[in-house]
Scaffold this motif. Structure first.
Motif, mmCIF file in Angstrom:
data_model
loop_
_atom_site.group_PDB
_atom_site.id
_atom_site.type_symbol
_atom_site.label_atom_id
_atom_site.label_comp_id
_atom_site.label_asym_id
_atom_site.label_seq_id
_atom_site.Cartn_x
_atom_site.Cartn_y
_atom_site.Cartn_z
ATOM 1 N N ALA A 24 96.330 80.242 30.832
ATOM 2 C CA ALA A 24 95.922 79.348 29.751
ATOM 3 C C ALA A 24 94.701 79.933 29.037
ATOM 4 O O ALA A 24 94.600 79.871 27.811
ATOM 5 C CB ALA A 24 95.622 77.959 30.298
ATOM 6 N N VAL A 59 95.148 75.003 16.834
ATOM 7 C CA VAL A 59 93.912 75.775 16.989
ATOM 8 C C VAL A 59 93.496 76.369 15.642
ATOM 9 O O VAL A 59 92.318 76.405 15.303
ATOM 10 C CB VAL A 59 94.098 76.887 18.051
ATOM 11 C CG1 VAL A 59 92.900 77.828 18.051
ATOM 12 C CG2 VAL A 59 94.282 76.275 19.435
ATOM 13 N N TRP A 94 100.309 69.374 30.258
ATOM 14 C CA TRP A 94 100.041 68.021 29.743
ATOM 15 C C TRP A 94 100.514 67.855 28.309
ATOM 16 O O TRP A 94 100.295 66.814 27.700
ATOM 17 C CB TRP A 94 98.545 67.719 29.836
ATOM 18 C CG TRP A 94 97.696 68.829 29.309
ATOM 19 C CD1 TRP A 94 97.317 69.033 28.021
ATOM 20 C CD2 TRP A 94 97.141 69.896 30.072
ATOM 21 N NE1 TRP A 94 96.572 70.170 27.924
ATOM 22 C CE2 TRP A 94 96.434 70.707 29.158
ATOM 23 C CE3 TRP A 94 97.158 70.234 31.426
ATOM 24 C CZ2 TRP A 94 95.760 71.864 29.577
ATOM 25 C CZ3 TRP A 94 96.486 71.369 31.825
ATOM 26 C CH2 TRP A 94 95.799 72.170 30.917
ATOM 27 N N ASN A 140 92.545 82.811 19.461
ATOM 28 C CA ASN A 140 91.212 82.803 18.874
ATOM 29 C C ASN A 140 90.602 81.395 18.869
ATOM 30 O O ASN A 140 90.014 80.952 17.887
ATOM 31 C CB ASN A 140 91.271 83.360 17.442
ATOM 32 C CG ASN A 140 89.922 83.867 16.980
ATOM 33 O OD1 ASN A 140 89.125 84.327 17.802
ATOM 34 N ND2 ASN A 140 89.649 83.771 15.694
ATOM 35 N N ALA A 141 90.780 80.670 19.975
ATOM 36 C CA ALA A 141 90.256 79.304 20.072
ATOM 37 C C ALA A 141 88.754 79.317 20.336
ATOM 38 O O ALA A 141 88.247 80.195 21.023
ATOM 39 C CB ALA A 141 90.970 78.561 21.189
ATOM 40 N N PHE A 168 91.831 68.686 30.344
ATOM 41 C CA PHE A 168 93.089 68.272 30.970
ATOM 42 C C PHE A 168 93.253 68.881 32.352
ATOM 43 O O PHE A 168 93.727 68.215 33.269
ATOM 44 C CB PHE A 168 94.272 68.665 30.091
ATOM 45 C CG PHE A 168 94.419 67.802 28.891
ATOM 46 C CD1 PHE A 168 95.096 66.602 28.981
ATOM 47 C CD2 PHE A 168 93.865 68.171 27.686
ATOM 48 C CE1 PHE A 168 95.230 65.784 27.883
ATOM 49 C CE2 PHE A 168 93.981 67.363 26.576
ATOM 50 C CZ PHE A 168 94.669 66.169 26.678
ATOM 51 N N SER A 169 92.866 70.158 32.498
ATOM 52 C CA SER A 169 93.071 70.759 33.815
ATOM 53 C C SER A 169 92.108 70.144 34.829
ATOM 54 O O SER A 169 92.309 70.276 36.030
ATOM 55 C CB SER A 169 92.964 72.282 33.765
ATOM 56 O OG SER A 169 91.759 72.669 33.187
ATOM 57 N N GLN A 203 87.314 74.008 21.332
ATOM 58 C CA GLN A 203 88.769 73.789 21.388
ATOM 59 C C GLN A 203 89.293 73.991 22.807
ATOM 60 O O GLN A 203 90.167 73.261 23.266
ATOM 61 C CB GLN A 203 89.478 74.744 20.425
ATOM 62 C CG GLN A 203 89.340 74.314 18.971
ATOM 63 C CD GLN A 203 89.907 75.332 18.012
ATOM 64 O OE1 GLN A 203 89.777 76.538 18.229
ATOM 65 N NE2 GLN A 203 90.532 74.874 16.951
ATOM 66 N N MET A 259 94.562 80.886 25.073
ATOM 67 C CA MET A 259 93.578 80.361 24.126
ATOM 68 C C MET A 259 92.780 81.511 23.500
ATOM 69 O O MET A 259 92.429 81.460 22.327
ATOM 70 C CB MET A 259 92.636 79.368 24.815
ATOM 71 C CG MET A 259 93.323 78.101 25.299
ATOM 72 S SD MET A 259 94.311 77.262 24.035
ATOM 73 C CE MET A 259 93.088 76.228 23.235
ATOM 74 N N HIS A 260 92.521 82.555 24.292
ATOM 75 C CA HIS A 260 91.823 83.733 23.760
ATOM 76 C C HIS A 260 92.654 84.369 22.653
ATOM 77 O O HIS A 260 92.145 84.667 21.575
ATOM 78 C CB HIS A 260 91.578 84.726 24.897
ATOM 79 C CG HIS A 260 91.014 86.042 24.449
ATOM 80 N ND1 HIS A 260 89.685 86.215 24.178
ATOM 81 C CD2 HIS A 260 91.621 87.226 24.224
ATOM 82 C CE1 HIS A 260 89.486 87.475 23.800
ATOM 83 N NE2 HIS A 260 90.649 88.108 23.821
ATOM 84 N N ARG A 274 88.386 70.915 24.774
ATOM 85 C CA ARG A 274 89.143 69.751 24.342
ATOM 86 C C ARG A 274 90.621 69.865 24.702
ATOM 87 O O ARG A 274 91.246 68.892 25.108
ATOM 88 C CB ARG A 274 88.991 69.620 22.819
ATOM 89 C CG ARG A 274 89.300 68.281 22.235
ATOM 90 C CD ARG A 274 88.639 68.154 20.862
ATOM 91 N NE ARG A 274 88.929 69.282 19.994
ATOM 92 C CZ ARG A 274 90.041 69.387 19.259
ATOM 93 N NH1 ARG A 274 90.948 68.449 19.299
ATOM 94 N NH2 ARG A 274 90.221 70.441 18.472
ATOM 95 N N MET A 275 91.189 71.077 24.567
ATOM 96 C CA MET A 275 92.637 71.215 24.715
ATOM 97 C C MET A 275 93.063 71.684 26.098
ATOM 98 O O MET A 275 94.208 71.468 26.489
ATOM 99 C CB MET A 275 93.181 72.196 23.675
ATOM 100 C CG MET A 275 92.971 71.730 22.251
ATOM 101 S SD MET A 275 93.584 72.951 21.083
ATOM 102 C CE MET A 275 93.068 72.221 19.540
ATOM 103 N N VAL A 276 92.185 72.375 26.824
ATOM 104 C CA VAL A 276 92.603 72.904 28.129
ATOM 105 C C VAL A 276 91.777 72.343 29.283
ATOM 106 O O VAL A 276 92.296 71.655 30.155
ATOM 107 C CB VAL A 276 92.547 74.450 28.155
ATOM 108 C CG1 VAL A 276 92.932 74.972 29.523
ATOM 109 C CG2 VAL A 276 93.476 75.019 27.096
#
Lengths: 272, 255
Positions: free
Chosen positions: B149, A122, A109, B157-158, B170-171, B162, B153-154, B165-167
């Motif tokens: 994903a 991030v 996306w 260090n999200a 959306f998925s 986060q 993100m791991h 909000r970011m993954v």
């Protein structure tokens, strides 16, 4: 308990100076349904700053597991790893290394520039600085003009370049790559090998590359560590003599074929 | 473009053929006119009763949309809770499944006693219908993210926020769209059933009223109007999806 471990790690850090990686007697054992699998056994190595190393071996030899220990995804059951004197967890918190995995892991996306900027987003980098760095690395990997494309509009090679660009935005001093070009065709793969070389020389980052391609390992390494399977451990280390003067011409150098031959024999002897 | 034009043409052809068969079957008297009036009669009923049908259609449309909106918002909140707390998941997911097995229609009279015979009970029934579908789909969508994903993100260090909000948000979109497509038709049907049982307006009421007065042509006109409403809403959903989430359509992630 954790205190003593930290102390041990700190003294280890002092001993090892500031090597990009210092791995001491690393072992990883999985336990699943009562069955114990030893993925990595008693592995030690050291990677100087800015140096490039490949982990070469057959599928299932634990090379990916070893990389995942470095990336703080897998905890070693024995031994310890230090990245520039820090534990993998500390290094991850400081975003000192970047991981490029086998699949590009683009978020479908997000447009290309948003995918490349994900790490900075991030990390909370401010927008203007983020845009500047994203533009810079997109240019570095040769994707200028595709900033607004969605991943489904890009080829496999372009997605992998974007993944490398994303890794570079945080200016890591260590790149961890897990068969980054495994899903690509031979020609694209070789072209990207030399692009990564150029990028490494420009950024001065150290590299650990997991691969099962002998020529890729030779092109992209100062040292190639050959791993045996079950339990996985490094049983041979080959030094690659090409220094920093690397180009596609090195493939025609007789030393290239000789080293490839040595590595192939090591792998085949191990398999039999 | 030509492919979609051809598809539309084929669809229209099918509609015409069904209409023709229908006209023949009831026009030739194979089926009694008071069971199935010929389509031309139904179309005439449309024309003659347009203000009435439009009024009741709008009532049903707003009831369904209110139910859909309410059910979806509640489902999103419930799904977030269940995706983030194992306790909530274990405790409430079976309840949602039980709710899906519960014949809500049966309790409409009680709802009427509780909320009066206005829009309250009807919206509630439609909301429950969309809540069930959407909550179950979204729990899956939020908890089944791509392993790659997650790893990405791991390694960046999200924080959990986060990642959400970011993954995850959306998925979950393809799951939400799939749930909405299912919910739309059930919401319209549930709203109509509720109107049929307790309403003083809406297509459900009109169907019932027309039936009592032996205006079978009006009854069928009302039924066809409900079909048109559902198809229209589905079309709008598909359009919104392709405009707002083009990646979901292109990746074939649209369930």
């Amino acid at each position: 308990m954790s205190n003593t471990l930290e102390e041990t790690l700190e003294t280890a850090a002092a001993r090892s100076g500031q090597a990009a990686i210092s791995a001491r007697h690393v072992g990883v054992t999985y336990q699943r349904r009562g069955q114990v699998t030893e993925a990595v056994q008693d592995t030690s190595f050291e990677l100087p700053n800015g140096s490039w190393m490949s982990l070469l071996g057959p599928s299932g030899c634990g090379k990916s597991t070893l990389l995942r220990v470095l990336a703080d995804i897998v905890r070693p059951t024995e031994g310890a790893v230090l990245l520039s004197g820090r534990t993998p967890a500390q290094a991850r918190a400081e975003r000192a290394f970047a991981l490029v995995s086998q699949q590009a892991a683009m978020l479908p996306w997000r447009r290309l520039r948003e995918n490349v900027g994900l790490g900075l987003e991030v990390a909370g980098t401010d927008k203007r600085e983020r845009e500047r760095r994203v533009e810079e690395v997109i240019d570095l990997v040769g994707l200028t003009g595709f900033e607004r494309a969605y991943p489904h509009e890009l080829s496999g090679g372009m997605k992998q370049r974007a993944a490398i660009a994303r890794a570079l935005t945080l200016r890591p001093n260590l790149l961890l790559m897990d068969e980054p070009f495994g899903a690509l065709d031979e020609l694209t793969r070789e072209r990207l090998n030399f692009e990564v070389l150029r990028i490494l020389e420009e950024t001065g980052a150290a590299l650990v590359l997991v691969t099962h391609s002998i020529s890729e390992a030779v092109i992209l390494s100062d040292t190639v560590a050959v791993m045996s399977s079950r339990p996985g451990r490094i049983f041979h280390t080959e030094t690659i003599p090409f220094g920093r003067m690397r180009s596609s011409a090195m493939r025609d150098d007789p030393r290239f074929a000789r080293i490839e031959g040595v590595l192939r024999h090591k792998l085949m002897d191990e398999a039999s | 473009m030509t492919a979609s034009l051809r598809q539309a043409g084929q669809f229209l052809l099918a509609v015409l053929l069904v209409g023709l068969a229908w006209q023949l079957v009831s026009g030739l008297g194979l089926v009694k006119v008071y069971v199935l009036p010929p389509p031309l009669d139904v179309l005439r009923a449309f024309a003659d009763n347009r203000p009435t049908i439009t009024h009741h259609a709008l009532v049903t449309l707003w009831t369904s949309l209110a139910g859909l909106a309410l059910g979806t918002v509640l489902a999103a909140l419930a799904a977030l809770g269940m995706a983030y707390s194992g306790l909530l998941h274990r405790a409430f997911r079976p309840l949602v499944v039980m709710l899906s097995a519960c014949p809500i229609i049966g309790v409409i009279p009680i709802l009427v006693v509780a909320f009066g015979d206005g829009y309250g009970p009807r919206v509630a029934v439609a909301a429950v219908a969309s809540f069930i579908v959407t909550a179950l789909y979204l729990v899956n969508g939020l908890s089944r993210t791509d392993a790659l994903a997650d790893e990405l993100m791991h390694s960046l260090n999200a924080s959990a926020w986060q990642r959400l909000r970011m993954v995850q948000s959306f998925s979950a979109v393809p799951y939400l769209m799939a749930a909405l497509k299912l919910s739309v038709s059930t919401c319209v049907i549930q709203a109509i059933v509720a109107e049929w049982i307790s309403g003083t307006s809406g297509l459900g009421y009109l169907v019932q009223f027309a039936g009592y007065s032996f205006r079978i042509d009006v009854m069928w006109a009302a039924v066809l109007t409900a079909v048109v409403i559902t198809l229209g809403l589905l079309g709008i959903l598909a359009l919104v999806e392709s405009l707002v989430f083009p990646w979901a359509v292109a990746e074939g992630r649209s369930l």
